[in-house]
Design a protein around this motif. Sequence first.
Motif, PDB file in Angstrom:
ATOM      1  N   GLN A 572      10.038  11.910  -5.777  1.00 17.28           N
ATOM      2  CA  GLN A 572       9.392  12.160  -4.486  1.00 17.28           C
ATOM      3  C   GLN A 572       7.932  12.520  -4.731  1.00 17.28           C
ATOM      4  O   GLN A 572       7.627  13.457  -5.468  1.00 17.28           O
ATOM      5  N   PRO A 575       2.458  11.008  -0.210  1.00 16.14           N
ATOM      6  CA  PRO A 575       2.154   9.614   0.146  1.00 16.14           C
ATOM      7  C   PRO A 575       0.665   9.316   0.059  1.00 16.14           C
ATOM      8  O   PRO A 575       0.023   8.912   1.027  1.00 16.14           O
ATOM      9  N   PRO A 602       5.090   4.341  -3.620  1.00 15.22           N
ATOM     10  CA  PRO A 602       5.141   3.344  -2.546  1.00 15.22           C
ATOM     11  C   PRO A 602       3.986   3.514  -1.553  1.00 15.22           C
ATOM     12  O   PRO A 602       3.619   4.631  -1.180  1.00 15.22           O
ATOM     13  N   GLY A 603       3.404   2.406  -1.146  1.00 14.12           N
ATOM     14  CA  GLY A 603       2.326   2.423  -0.162  1.00 14.12           C
ATOM     15  C   GLY A 603       0.999   2.912  -0.675  1.00 14.12           C
ATOM     16  O   GLY A 603       0.074   3.145   0.113  1.00 14.12           O
ATOM     17  N   SER A 604       0.864   3.039  -1.996  1.00  9.34           N
ATOM     18  CA  SER A 604      -0.363   3.635  -2.549  1.00  9.34           C
ATOM     19  C   SER A 604      -1.440   2.619  -2.869  1.00  9.34           C
ATOM     20  O   SER A 604      -2.515   2.988  -3.338  1.00  9.34           O
ATOM     21  N   GLU A 608      -2.273  -1.004   3.414  1.00 12.53           N
ATOM     22  CA  GLU A 608      -1.727  -0.733   4.741  1.00 12.53           C
ATOM     23  C   GLU A 608      -2.789  -0.182   5.692  1.00 12.53           C
ATOM     24  O   GLU A 608      -3.651   0.594   5.277  1.00 12.53           O
ATOM     25  N   TRP A 613       4.212   0.895   6.868  1.00  7.60           N
ATOM     26  CA  TRP A 613       5.390   1.768   6.801  1.00  7.60           C
ATOM     27  C   TRP A 613       5.013   3.176   6.336  1.00  7.60           C
ATOM     28  O   TRP A 613       5.401   4.169   6.951  1.00  7.60           O
ATOM     29  N   THR A 614       4.282   3.271   5.251  1.00 11.81           N
ATOM     30  CA  THR A 614       3.960   4.595   4.702  1.00 11.81           C
ATOM     31  C   THR A 614       3.057   5.366   5.642  1.00 11.81           C
ATOM     32  O   THR A 614       3.285   6.549   5.921  1.00 11.81           O
ATOM     33  N   ARG A 615       1.999   4.710   6.143  1.00 17.74           N
ATOM     34  CA  ARG A 615       1.060   5.400   7.023  1.00 17.74           C
ATOM     35  C   ARG A 615       1.695   5.736   8.360  1.00 17.74           C
ATOM     36  O   ARG A 615       1.269   6.672   9.038  1.00 17.74           O
ATOM     37  N   ALA A 618       6.023   7.780   6.538  1.00 16.11           N
ATOM     38  CA  ALA A 618       6.107   8.754   5.447  1.00 16.11           C
ATOM     39  C   ALA A 618       5.172   9.937   5.665  1.00 16.11           C
ATOM     40  O   ALA A 618       5.488  11.057   5.265  1.00 16.11           O
ATOM     41  N   ILE A 624       7.036  10.676   0.132  1.00 15.63           N
ATOM     42  CA  ILE A 624       7.557   9.319  -0.014  1.00 15.63           C
ATOM     43  C   ILE A 624       8.454   9.307  -1.249  1.00 15.63           C
ATOM     44  O   ILE A 624       8.136   9.934  -2.259  1.00 15.63           O
ATOM     45  N   THR A 626      11.058   7.093  -4.058  1.00 16.19           N
ATOM     46  CA  THR A 626      11.437   5.827  -4.664  1.00 16.19           C
ATOM     47  C   THR A 626      12.499   6.107  -5.708  1.00 16.19           C
ATOM     48  O   THR A 626      12.574   7.216  -6.241  1.00 16.19           O
TER      49      THR A 626
END
Length: 656
Positions: A572, A575, A602-604, A608, A613-615, A618, A624, A626
């Motif tokens: 974890q 984000p 994820p999403g880094s 985006e 999705w992350t913005r 999360a 976030i 994985t």
Amino acid sequence: MKLIVVLSAALAAASAIADGVRYRGVFINDEDWGLRPWCKARFGKERGICAEAYREIFADMKSRGVNLLWPAMHPGAYEFVARRENMDAAREAGITIGTSHCEPMLRNNCYWNKKELGVWDYSENKSGIDAYWKWSVDNYGDYDCLWTIGIRGIHDEGMKGPKDVEGRIKLMEDVFAAQKAMLGPNRPTVFCPYKEVLSLYDAGLKVPDDTTLLWVDDNFGYCRRLGGPKAEGRRQGLYWHASYFGGPHSYTHVCTTPPAFMWYQLVARCWENGVRDMWVVNVGDYYPADVSIYALGQLGANPAAWGVDSHKKLLSGYVASLGMSGKSASRTVSLLDEYYRLGWIRKPELMSAQWAGALPKEERAALDAQYAAFGKQLDDTLSLIPKEKRDRFFAIHGYSARLLVIAGRYFMAWADADGNDEARQKLEEKVRSELAALDAEVASVEGGRWKNFWWDTTTEKRQETRWFSGGKGVNGWASQMQWPWNEPEGMRPKDRCTVYLADPWIAAAKMRDAADCVATKPATGGAWKEVYGLGASYRAMALLPVRPGVGKGAEITFEIEAKEGEKALVLQFLPDMRLYPGEKLRVEVSVNGGERFAVEVPGSDGREDENGWTRRYAVQDGFIRTAKRGVLKPGKNRVTVYGLDAGVVLDKIGVR
């Protein structure tokens, strides 16, 4: 002789800020529902935030070590620079005035009169727009101003004009040339590559060398990117949010941004990587963000003096600045600390029926107990604060804290009453009654000074807001408390998504704090360090210092027990995003001495927008996750995480 004195003063001023951020600014924004109507009622002025109100704000800013203001800019009031008394008040207080990313040349273009002045399109109306900007230089060229250059659409809309990238770059560079010609060589300028303008910068847009580049966050405090090698050697700044109004979700008027998060983003990430000329923080209605404003002033004045222990130190300094000492001060620090911890778990504005209903029953029970305990802590602490200090503290912080308790306990109870319409109706009546009592209480302190500041939560006629008010009253301000009875028909779970709804499998992982590691080992000048007040664990492990290449190979080791069938390792993270375009945000992991494998946050990758999705989701959870499947064995496992890319914060680790 006079010249020598002026030069000496200038050198002294330059020396004073050599170790800190030159411009430490706040942006009053989304003021329509709180600050503006409150100022209108309090000062009796027709359109709200008048010079008298700004004088109070300027004095407060100076006491907090903040020296730059982007004034309130929503339509329906009046343009700040349209009244010289506002600019004179800033000059008297020693406050620099600037304007936001969408208000070039000190002009608030939401007041642009298309009928009289023509279209707001530089490719069609260059002379008209140039004359509009020249007015500012003619009127305020000798004031202390920080001039925003470039162009976007009216009031934060996208840029108008050519559709192709080459044409848009050419137009923007023409704008720069015209603006710099008006300003001359000695007036400081700033350019903010925000939203669609950022793609132009990345495509080769040439920004004047003496102009500060102002980077931005994702509206939730996670920096989208910094300048990298392309910006090396030039002035850089940051526009950052402690308050935000807009899609896909808002959080305004209540401030739950922990000082530790401000330290990590502003100092550990930005200051360490050359973003040192200006920091501007969106503080919404100003007063509820009092702690954030104090933290901005302290961190910006001497960033190098602050470290992983900044959170409690900033809270202690803030409470001391209120004139508290002894037992009442220590209890108040503990209260604020718990407020920010619970606020990280879920901002009250982002609580929803979907979030609460997706939580496991035992987690709801634990959270409810924490909200209840915090409510008692609030009452006990308020009883210790002397009355001459308690009223103002309650008006600013007590309201937010009690709202957090009311909302948190309500949503837990609402989810527990699943299928029981009668119980839920009683809960709605109860929360309305509690909010009415809270509204009356805050209206009574300090001789009624704060009446209606919190958007008159119980008055039906003031529910004109666009989102989720439902015309049914109770908390109609723009922070949009998502009470279930106000949700539009057809609201789907994914519209209020959380990790529990998006991926129930990974949500069921058994997690533990990353700070409960068994060993750490530094490498290449960096190490994993616990940052109190950061992350959902509130003690996340950050790879520090945050500089490219530093900390590569630094180790953090865990001993993890896995049961039969629990083969997946779950990590974890915050984000966050990589530092610079083209980079990544990864760690390497080895389980039981096996070969290392890379894990990317994820999403880094920074691709985006706010609807990714992350913005979108999360950031509401504040973390976030994985998973790497099939790497654990039953029994004890020794897991080592190695630093790889700068900017990683490991919050928790677990099994599934």
